[in-house]
Design an enzyme around this catalytic site. Structure first.
Site, mmCIF file in Angstrom:
data_model
loop_
_atom_site.group_PDB
_atom_site.id
_atom_site.type_symbol
_atom_site.label_atom_id
_atom_site.label_comp_id
_atom_site.label_asym_id
_atom_site.label_seq_id
_atom_site.Cartn_x
_atom_site.Cartn_y
_atom_site.Cartn_z
ATOM 1 N N SER A 61 8.998 20.493 -10.760
ATOM 2 C CA SER A 61 9.193 21.360 -9.149
ATOM 3 C C SER A 61 9.299 22.835 -9.147
ATOM 4 C CB SER A 61 10.259 20.720 -8.719
ATOM 5 O OG SER A 61 10.602 21.485 -7.341
ATOM 6 N N LYS B 76 11.371 9.232 -1.637
ATOM 7 C CA LYS B 76 11.337 9.820 -0.266
ATOM 8 C C LYS B 76 11.688 7.926 0.749
ATOM 9 C CE LYS B 76 8.472 13.737 -0.192
ATOM 10 N NZ LYS B 76 6.830 14.133 -0.002
ATOM 11 N N GLY C 87 -8.186 9.982 2.774
ATOM 12 C CA GLY C 87 -6.997 9.060 2.152
ATOM 13 C C GLY C 87 -5.944 8.560 3.085
ATOM 14 N N ALA C 88 -5.319 7.881 2.796
ATOM 15 C CA ALA C 88 -4.067 6.721 3.576
ATOM 16 C C ALA C 88 -2.437 6.832 3.233
ATOM 17 C CB ALA C 88 -4.652 5.696 4.113
ATOM 18 N N ARG D 49 -9.670 4.163 0.794
ATOM 19 C CA ARG D 49 -10.597 3.471 -0.023
ATOM 20 C C ARG D 49 -9.874 1.734 0.067
ATOM 21 N NH1 ARG D 49 -8.605 3.974 -6.741
ATOM 22 N NH2 ARG D 49 -7.074 3.267 -5.269
ATOM 23 N N THR D 50 -9.242 1.762 0.337
ATOM 24 C CA THR D 50 -8.166 0.338 1.117
ATOM 25 C C THR D 50 -7.975 0.757 2.938
ATOM 26 O OG1 THR D 50 -6.132 0.660 -1.176
ATOM 27 C CG2 THR D 50 -6.073 -1.441 0.825
ATOM 28 N N LEU D 51 -9.371 -0.290 3.324
ATOM 29 C CA LEU D 51 -9.015 0.056 4.577
ATOM 30 C C LEU D 51 -7.900 -0.405 5.029
ATOM 31 C CD1 LEU D 51 -10.884 0.583 7.427
ATOM 32 C CD2 LEU D 51 -11.910 -1.885 6.927
ATOM 33 N N GLY E 162 -3.083 22.960 -0.117
ATOM 34 C CA GLY E 162 -1.374 22.770 -0.173
ATOM 35 C C GLY E 162 -0.622 23.494 -0.182
HETATM 36 P P1 ATR Z 1 0.884 10.325 -1.187
HETATM 37 O O1 ATR Z 1 2.464 9.863 -1.503
HETATM 38 O O2 ATR Z 1 0.549 11.591 -2.329
HETATM 39 O O3 ATR Z 1 -0.400 10.727 0.062
HETATM 40 P P2 ATR Z 1 -0.063 7.744 -2.023
HETATM 41 O O4 ATR Z 1 0.825 6.958 -0.954
HETATM 42 O O5 ATR Z 1 -0.025 7.520 -3.664
HETATM 43 O O6 ATR Z 1 0.641 9.515 -2.267
HETATM 44 O O7 ATR Z 1 -1.536 7.830 -1.698
HETATM 45 C C1 ATR Z 1 -2.712 8.038 -2.365
HETATM 46 C C2 ATR Z 1 -3.933 8.211 -1.999
HETATM 47 O O8 ATR Z 1 -5.158 8.959 -2.918
HETATM 48 C C3 ATR Z 1 -4.662 6.828 -1.392
HETATM 49 O O9 ATR Z 1 -4.917 6.758 -0.287
HETATM 50 C C4 ATR Z 1 -5.237 6.062 -2.079
HETATM 51 O O10 ATR Z 1 -6.125 5.523 -1.947
HETATM 52 P P3 ATR Z 1 -5.760 3.546 -1.928
HETATM 53 O O11 ATR Z 1 -4.754 3.370 -0.694
HETATM 54 O O12 ATR Z 1 -6.679 3.029 -1.959
HETATM 55 O O13 ATR Z 1 -5.413 3.491 -3.002
HETATM 56 C C5 ATR Z 1 -5.960 6.995 -2.750
HETATM 57 N N1 ATR Z 1 -6.669 7.362 -3.837
HETATM 58 C C6 ATR Z 1 -5.788 7.075 -5.508
HETATM 59 N N2 ATR Z 1 -6.707 8.009 -6.527
HETATM 60 C C7 ATR Z 1 -8.180 6.634 -6.195
HETATM 61 C C8 ATR Z 1 -9.311 6.504 -6.463
HETATM 62 N N3 ATR Z 1 -9.598 7.058 -7.427
HETATM 63 N N4 ATR Z 1 -10.361 6.431 -5.063
HETATM 64 C C9 ATR Z 1 -10.145 6.526 -3.916
HETATM 65 N N5 ATR Z 1 -8.752 6.675 -3.590
HETATM 66 C C10 ATR Z 1 -7.932 7.069 -4.067
#
Ligand code: ATR
Length: 292
Positions: free
Chosen positions: A19, A70, A130-131, A155-157, A247
């Protein structure tokens, strides 16, 4: 110098050794002449409750919380700030009298990093790739600062839909959720946030989008990753003519905001600028093994 009166602040999470928070907090404290120190506490899975009790018993004056706690920490606290509750994640614990309240400073850190570069979101069409937790913080920030439409692509809708439901029900902003494949070939987005881990060191060849049509109408692209400084996504955005932001400053300003919550004062801009420059040197040194 650490004395018998020095106030202790810290970070709990796992892992925490990498960190930059100790660097940022200790340099702010030194610049402002505040008698405090900031240390990291690696907390083993299953020991979060004990760590929290320990914090209170030992008189630690404030704590940051990072992965993977968190979300879990929220159940222990006396209260949670409204934005942190929406995001579903707390990264800063603040004493308010005897009570401990949880805040999320990630979204404020992100906002300050945009604001410094003259980027506003009022009336703008935003795409979030991303989500996960970072996407949630980004969506809350974009909604609070006046975006007119927020699309979350993932990726995961279902996870994208969960975020757009939350934002749509709370703020007056239009929302939509879609796949990344759909978002990458759609025009009309003005500000794009990359919040997935794709492209992060050491897998720097990763990028969530393969087609770059979505960049055509965008003038700002933000990647929450700070190592490498320019991800594949940001390189593509730069080539498409976007202003690019990584970032690094988000990371710095989330720490500044936590520091401000603990000290009850705004960090003056000149101190902020000096500490930010030192922080960037420290990150570059760690990332490259050499000072720029
Ligand atoms: P953070 O808290 O940093 O946002 P997280 O909650 O683990 O981390 O979220 C990771 C994000 O990266 C998610 O949106 C994940 O997609 P999924 O919700 O479908 O898992 C995305 N992600 C990670 N690896 C991926 C990959 N190989 N292809 C597409 N999306 C990916």
């Amino acid at each position: 110098m650490v004395t018998g009166k020095t106030q202790v602040f810290g970070l709990i999470g796992n892992p925490v050794a990498q960190s930059f928070s100790p660097f940022i907090h200790n340099s702010l404290a030194q610049a402002l002449g505040i008698d405090m120190t900031y240390v990291t506490f690696p907390v083993a899975r299953g020991s979060l409750k004990d760590a929290y009790r320990g914090m209170k018993a030992l008189g630690i004056r404030g704590m940051n919380v990072t992965v993977p706690y968190k979300g879990d920490i929220m159940a222990e606290l006396d209260g949670v700030d409204e934005a942190a509750a929406k995001i579903g994640a707390v990264n800063t614990l603040v004493y308010e009298g005897e009570q401990v309240k949880g805040y999320n400073t990630d979204w404020i850190g992100l906002w300050r990093s945009l604001e410094r570069r003259g980027v506003g979101l009022k009336g703008r069409r935003v795409l979030i790739l991303g989500a996960g937790g970072s996407a949630r913080a980004t969506a809350v920030m974009a909604a609070k600062y006046g975006a007119v439409h927020i699309t979350v692509a993932n990726r995961t809708l279902e996870k994208a839909q969960a975020i757009t439901r939350l934002i749509g029900n709370t703020y007056s902003v239009k929302t939509s959720a879609c796949s990344i494949e759909e978002a990458e070939i759609t025009e009309g987005y003005e500000v794009i946030f990359q919040t997935t881990s794709l492209g992060m060191y050491p897998k720097t060849e990763g990028c969530p989008i393969r087609k770059t049509r979505c960049l055509n109408t965008a003038d700002v692209a933000v990647d929450l990753i700070y190592n490498p400084e320019e991800t594949q996504f940001l390189a593509a955005a730069r080539q498409a003519g976007c202003q690019t932001i990584n970032g690094m400053e988000m990371l710095f300003f989330q720490a500044v905001r936590a520091f401000e919550l603990w000290q009850g004062q705004r960090v003056p801009e000149d101190v902020e600028n000096r500490c930010l420059a030192d922080f960037k040197d420290a990150v570059a040194e760690k990332n490259n093994g050499t000072k720029p």
